[in-house]
Design an enzyme around this catalytic site. Sequence first.
Site, PDB file in Angstrom:
ATOM      1  N   GLY A  75      -9.733 -19.122  16.972  1.00 38.81           N
ATOM      2  CA  GLY A  75     -10.976 -19.156  17.043  1.00 38.81           C
ATOM      3  C   GLY A  75     -11.576 -19.064  17.974  1.00 38.81           C
ATOM      4  N   THR A 100     -15.133 -17.106  19.027  1.00 37.93           N
ATOM      5  CA  THR A 100     -16.681 -16.779  19.248  1.00 37.93           C
ATOM      6  C   THR A 100     -17.422 -17.635  18.506  1.00 37.93           C
ATOM      7  OG1 THR A 100     -16.029 -14.536  18.808  1.00 37.93           O
ATOM      8  CG2 THR A 100     -18.157 -14.540  18.447  1.00 37.93           C
ATOM      9  N   GLY A 114     -21.065 -14.228  21.703  1.00 45.85           N
ATOM     10  CA  GLY A 114     -21.504 -13.015  21.538  1.00 45.85           C
ATOM     11  C   GLY A 114     -19.809 -12.895  22.656  1.00 45.85           C
ATOM     12  N   HIS A 148     -17.987  15.863   3.490  1.00 44.55           N
ATOM     13  CA  HIS A 148     -17.850  15.505   1.500  1.00 44.55           C
ATOM     14  C   HIS A 148     -19.047  15.630   1.115  1.00 44.55           C
ATOM     15  CE1 HIS A 148     -13.676  14.037   2.871  1.00 44.55           C
ATOM     16  NE2 HIS A 148     -13.298  13.344   1.005  1.00 44.55           N
ATOM     17  N   GLU A 177     -13.380  -7.341  19.523  1.00 43.59           N
ATOM     18  CA  GLU A 177     -12.073  -7.166  20.605  1.00 43.59           C
ATOM     19  C   GLU A 177     -12.953  -7.192  21.695  1.00 43.59           C
ATOM     20  OE1 GLU A 177      -9.025  -8.030  20.865  1.00 43.59           O
ATOM     21  OE2 GLU A 177      -8.856  -8.668  18.931  1.00 43.59           O
ATOM     22  N   GLU A 202     -19.783  -1.636  25.292  1.00 40.92           N
ATOM     23  CA  GLU A 202     -20.382  -1.974  26.670  1.00 40.92           C
ATOM     24  C   GLU A 202     -19.458  -2.881  27.140  1.00 40.92           C
ATOM     25  OE1 GLU A 202     -23.023  -0.947  23.520  1.00 40.92           O
ATOM     26  OE2 GLU A 202     -21.857  -2.508  23.532  1.00 40.92           O
TER      27      GLU A 202
END
Length: 391
Positions: free
Chosen positions: A124, A126, A131, A343, A368, A372
């Site tokens: 736990g 974020t 962000g 496709h 992860e 940026e």
Amino acid sequence: MNHRLSDEHEQLRRTVAEFARDVIAPVIGDYYERHEFPYDIVREMGKLGLFGLPFPEEHGGMGGDYLALGLVLEELARVDSSVAITLEAGVSLGAMPIHLFGTQEQKAEWLPRLCSGEILGAFGLTEPDGGSDAGATRTTARLDEATNEWVINGSKCFITNSGTDITGLITVTAVTGTTPDGRKEISAIIVPAGTPGLTVAAPYSKVGWNASDTRELAFTDVRVPVRNLLGERGRGYAQFLRILDEGRIAIAALATGLAQGCVDESLKYARERKAFGRPIGANQAIQFKLADMEMRAHTARLAWRHAASKLVAGERFKKEAALAKLYSSETAVDNARDATQIHGGYGFMNEYAVARFWRDAKILEIGEGTSEIQRLLIARELGLADLNGAR
């Protein structure tokens, strides 16, 4: 760097590739469309020992290394990313913090069940207003000295493996005080699943990874014993930075698998699909597109394996992990887009694997650490951060 796999690593890769092809591929599309967690597949992965790959045998692990984990993640994601991210999060984010920072008692309590796949762990980190700014943690943990308990309040979002029927624990980062220089003191605390005050929201409605579990969590006066502190008090920020560095190699391997899966499916389709009287693979435009896709997947593989080799050797790997994660995630998006184009209209139909790959790829440029953030990390490793104060 020796690019040849050892016999042991190659055997592992082949075993998981066969498992992915024979067990996962025939059924995962249905799980995906139903937005259903594949408990039976996860159970089989546990029996194979995949959740215990990089952990010592004394705690129920397989005694392997991070290269072995990456090989497994690549082969799983070559068929499906929901299953791959369930393993990645369970190992890198769920069990690894216990292994790296836990006490002997914490390891004995949690690692055997995590390694066997009996339970899943979550991380736990974020928060809704955080962000990329993980240091902006608002969740708090107050030490109640009268009861010798941490009292946790706050919320977390986008947490993988946090609400399954087999979720066993969530490691939570929380503000536990203030440092001497006035900054937030952030610590990591283990919260067992089902602890009173922990509210697990309904699963998110996601664009992709629809057969994996992702939820928002709320903590309202959640009480856990003081012994549930993971690692040193005030070191939670440094701990999760290390976890993220290692996790980026795992995500890079997963992204490489998705990119290679796009090549696999597109090659098969290019040989079978006929237009104007011949297979579309005979057209140079398709050949060049596939050549570029293979080039990108191959390069991404070299990047994550190089980063993993440095990690296994005990060398500094932060830049290499960021490079691998950045390149492989963007490769996954590029290959998924090109595979869908090859496709044609069928690529937009969910019955085809490339439609699932296309939906799954974009999050790899975000989770992860965004692309940026990876570029920022690489620039720092090049020494460019020192120029911020230059005149």
